[in-house]
Design a protein around this motif. Structure first.
Motif, PDB file in Angstrom:
ATOM      1  N   ASP A  68     -26.695 -15.631 -16.344  1.00 47.01           N
ATOM      2  CA  ASP A  68     -25.462 -14.314 -17.079  1.00 47.01           C
ATOM      3  C   ASP A  68     -24.845 -14.215 -16.284  1.00 47.01           C
ATOM      4  N   HIS A  69     -24.563 -14.184 -15.418  1.00 47.49           N
ATOM      5  CA  HIS A  69     -24.260 -13.511 -13.459  1.00 47.49           C
ATOM      6  C   HIS A  69     -23.603 -12.183 -13.995  1.00 47.49           C
ATOM      7  N   ASP A  70     -24.637 -11.404 -14.082  1.00 43.73           N
ATOM      8  CA  ASP A  70     -24.387  -9.874 -13.748  1.00 43.73           C
ATOM      9  C   ASP A  70     -25.193 -10.174 -12.171  1.00 43.73           C
ATOM     10  N   GLY A  71     -25.717 -10.923 -11.541  1.00 46.95           N
ATOM     11  CA  GLY A  71     -25.293 -10.358 -10.082  1.00 46.95           C
ATOM     12  C   GLY A  71     -27.036  -9.994  -9.468  1.00 46.95           C
ATOM     13  N   LYS A  72     -27.932  -9.891 -11.281  1.00 46.76           N
ATOM     14  CA  LYS A  72     -29.312  -9.623 -10.212  1.00 46.76           C
ATOM     15  C   LYS A  72     -30.307 -10.750 -11.912  1.00 46.76           C
ATOM     16  N   LEU A  73     -31.628 -10.838 -11.031  1.00 45.47           N
ATOM     17  CA  LEU A  73     -32.640 -11.784 -12.728  1.00 45.47           C
ATOM     18  C   LEU A  73     -32.762 -11.191 -13.040  1.00 45.47           C
ATOM     19  N   SER A  74     -32.956 -10.712 -14.842  1.00 44.09           N
ATOM     20  CA  SER A  74     -33.537 -10.664 -15.789  1.00 44.09           C
ATOM     21  C   SER A  74     -34.696 -11.612 -15.273  1.00 44.09           C
ATOM     22  N   PHE A  75     -35.548 -11.433 -16.187  1.00 45.57           N
ATOM     23  CA  PHE A  75     -36.927 -12.187 -17.087  1.00 45.57           C
ATOM     24  C   PHE A  75     -36.301 -13.362 -17.183  1.00 45.57           C
ATOM     25  N   ALA A  76     -34.926 -12.688 -18.261  1.00 47.90           N
ATOM     26  CA  ALA A  76     -35.121 -14.312 -18.808  1.00 47.90           C
ATOM     27  C   ALA A  76     -34.390 -15.601 -17.906  1.00 47.90           C
ATOM     28  N   ASP A  77     -33.236 -14.694 -17.108  1.00 48.82           N
ATOM     29  CA  ASP A  77     -32.932 -15.971 -16.016  1.00 48.82           C
ATOM     30  C   ASP A  77     -34.473 -16.191 -15.151  1.00 48.82           C
ATOM     31  N   TYR A  78     -34.923 -15.458 -14.682  1.00 43.63           N
ATOM     32  CA  TYR A  78     -35.825 -15.478 -14.177  1.00 43.63           C
ATOM     33  C   TYR A  78     -37.105 -17.200 -14.965  1.00 43.63           C
ATOM     34  N   GLU A  79     -37.118 -16.691 -15.902  1.00 45.70           N
ATOM     35  CA  GLU A  79     -37.841 -17.676 -17.147  1.00 45.70           C
ATOM     36  C   GLU A  79     -37.173 -19.489 -17.088  1.00 45.70           C
ATOM     37  N   LYS A  80     -36.234 -19.504 -17.758  1.00 41.99           N
ATOM     38  CA  LYS A  80     -35.517 -20.425 -17.454  1.00 41.99           C
ATOM     39  C   LYS A  80     -34.972 -21.403 -16.064  1.00 41.99           C
ATOM     40  N   ALA A  81     -35.196 -20.144 -15.105  1.00 44.64           N
ATOM     41  CA  ALA A  81     -34.399 -21.638 -13.668  1.00 44.64           C
ATOM     42  C   ALA A  81     -36.350 -22.091 -14.009  1.00 44.64           C
ATOM     43  N   VAL A  82     -37.021 -21.869 -13.726  1.00 50.03           N
ATOM     44  CA  VAL A  82     -38.874 -22.213 -13.196  1.00 50.03           C
ATOM     45  C   VAL A  82     -38.571 -23.393 -14.235  1.00 50.03           C
ATOM     46  N   ARG A  83     -38.712 -22.985 -15.827  1.00 49.86           N
ATOM     47  CA  ARG A  83     -38.723 -23.998 -16.343  1.00 49.86           C
ATOM     48  C   ARG A  83     -37.872 -25.093 -16.141  1.00 49.86           C
ATOM     49  N   GLU A  84     -36.285 -24.969 -15.529  1.00 50.54           N
ATOM     50  CA  GLU A  84     -36.186 -26.088 -15.226  1.00 50.54           C
ATOM     51  C   GLU A  84     -36.153 -27.345 -13.736  1.00 50.54           C
ATOM     52  N   GLU A  85     -36.876 -26.202 -13.127  1.00 48.98           N
ATOM     53  CA  GLU A  85     -37.816 -26.326 -11.438  1.00 48.98           C
ATOM     54  C   GLU A  85     -39.007 -25.687 -11.291  1.00 48.98           C
ATOM     55  N   THR A  86     -40.318 -25.654 -11.608  1.00 48.08           N
ATOM     56  CA  THR A  86     -41.040 -25.034 -11.593  1.00 48.08           C
ATOM     57  C   THR A  86     -41.820 -24.623  -9.876  1.00 48.08           C
ATOM     58  N   LEU A  87     -41.177 -25.443  -8.689  1.00 50.22           N
ATOM     59  CA  LEU A  87     -40.780 -24.602  -7.550  1.00 50.22           C
ATOM     60  C   LEU A  87     -40.415 -23.465  -7.347  1.00 50.22           C
ATOM     61  N   LEU A  88     -38.924 -22.852  -8.129  1.00 52.71           N
ATOM     62  CA  LEU A  88     -39.101 -21.883  -7.928  1.00 52.71           C
ATOM     63  C   LEU A  88     -39.616 -20.520  -8.409  1.00 52.71           C
ATOM     64  N   LEU A  89     -41.134 -21.068  -9.149  1.00 49.41           N
ATOM     65  CA  LEU A  89     -41.942 -20.001  -9.102  1.00 49.41           C
ATOM     66  C   LEU A  89     -42.059 -19.226  -8.019  1.00 49.41           C
ATOM     67  N   GLU A  90     -42.152 -19.540  -6.988  1.00 45.18           N
ATOM     68  CA  GLU A  90     -42.564 -18.714  -5.228  1.00 45.18           C
ATOM     69  C   GLU A  90     -41.185 -18.857  -4.986  1.00 45.18           C
ATOM     70  N   ALA A  91     -40.045 -18.801  -4.831  1.00 41.89           N
ATOM     71  CA  ALA A  91     -39.460 -18.819  -4.794  1.00 41.89           C
ATOM     72  C   ALA A  91     -38.784 -17.607  -3.830  1.00 41.89           C
ATOM     73  N   PHE A  92     -39.568 -16.066  -4.030  1.00 42.05           N
ATOM     74  CA  PHE A  92     -39.240 -15.818  -2.687  1.00 42.05           C
ATOM     75  C   PHE A  92     -40.367 -15.225  -1.908  1.00 42.05           C
ATOM     76  N   GLY A  93     -41.180 -16.002  -2.377  1.00 38.14           N
ATOM     77  CA  GLY A  93     -42.646 -15.533  -1.483  1.00 38.14           C
ATOM     78  C   GLY A  93     -43.807 -15.857  -2.417  1.00 38.14           C
ATOM     79  N   PRO A  94     -44.482 -16.724  -1.171  1.00 41.35           N
ATOM     80  CA  PRO A  94     -46.323 -16.868  -1.986  1.00 41.35           C
ATOM     81  C   PRO A  94     -46.991 -16.110  -2.833  1.00 41.35           C
ATOM     82  N   CYS A  95     -46.961 -15.738  -3.747  1.00 38.20           N
ATOM     83  CA  CYS A  95     -47.507 -14.935  -4.910  1.00 38.20           C
ATOM     84  C   CYS A  95     -49.133 -15.386  -5.177  1.00 38.20           C
TER      85      CYS A  95
END
Length: 212
Positions: free
Chosen positions: A161-188
């Motif tokens: 949504d280009h608001d300069g931050k990630l909402s849960f909806a942004d994050y969820e959509k990105a992960v559904r398209e590319e599951t490797l993004l699940l741990e984009a910010f560190g191994p948890c």
């Protein structure tokens, strides 16, 4: 804990547990009390794993090294926010940590990465996590500049949504398209090898354990 109490606790936790069967829940409960140690010797009434004990498990058993991420994983397990992981938080947390569905893991990872709990992953939060998790490479350039560039690239890819931050909806959509993004910010989450080793060691026949 006597057998009757253990059975009652196992019954209660198994009811709400999606991914572990009754025998596995029993094993996790027994492991929890082994890790907590002899409760009778403790002056405090709270029975549970404190931050240091839990971080030690994450480090030794699951190979985690990032202090910030380990701290966030602790907070995500510690649902009542009392600074201690009790037995139900332990079992319920491990359900998602070890065997969660993609939806469950997406919610969990987002919670870990949302450092201030405001429902968004901000540029500042991304910067702190990426700076922590990337190996420090000796170079002529200012390493912070490289991380800022990485934040911008990540936002471009995930901020729908280009608001300069990630909402849960942004994050969820990105992960559904590319599951490797699940741990984009560190191994948890545990890597498959650590997970298999943990499960093979812990989920033995519960009768193998001595009575508690």
């Amino acid at each position: 804990m006597n057998r009757k109490k253990l059975q009652k606790l196992t019954d209660n936790l198994t009811k709400n547990c999606k991914h572990f069967n009754r025998s596995e829940v029993t094993c996790l409960i027994k492991l929890f009390y082994n890790l907590v140690g002899d409760v009778a010797e403790r002056p405090v009434a709270v029975v549970g794993l404190d931050r240091n004990a839990f971080r030690n498990i994450l480090h030794v058993t699951f190979g985690m090294t990032d202090d910030m991420i380990m701290d966030r994983v602790f907070r995500t397990f510690d649902k009542d926010n009392d600074g201690c992981i009790n037995v139900s938080e332990w079992v319920n947390g491990l359900t998602v940590f070890l065997r969660g569905s993609l939806d469950e893991k997406t919610k969990y990872c987002f919670e870990v990465f949302d450092l201030n709990g405001d429902g968004f992953i901000s540029k500042e939060e991304m910067f702190h996590m990426l700076k922590n998790s990337l190996l420090k490479q000796p170079s002529e350039e200012d390493p912070d500049e490289g991380i800022k560039d990485l934040v911008e690239i990540t936002l471009k890819k995930m901020d729908y949504d280009h608001d300069g931050k990630l909402s849960f909806a942004d994050y969820e959509k990105a992960v559904r398209e590319e599951t490797l993004l699940l741990e984009a910010f560190g191994p948890c989450l545990p890597d498959p090898k650590s997970q298999m080793e943990f499960e093979s060691q812990v989920f033995k026949d519960p009768t193998d354990f001595s009575d508690m």
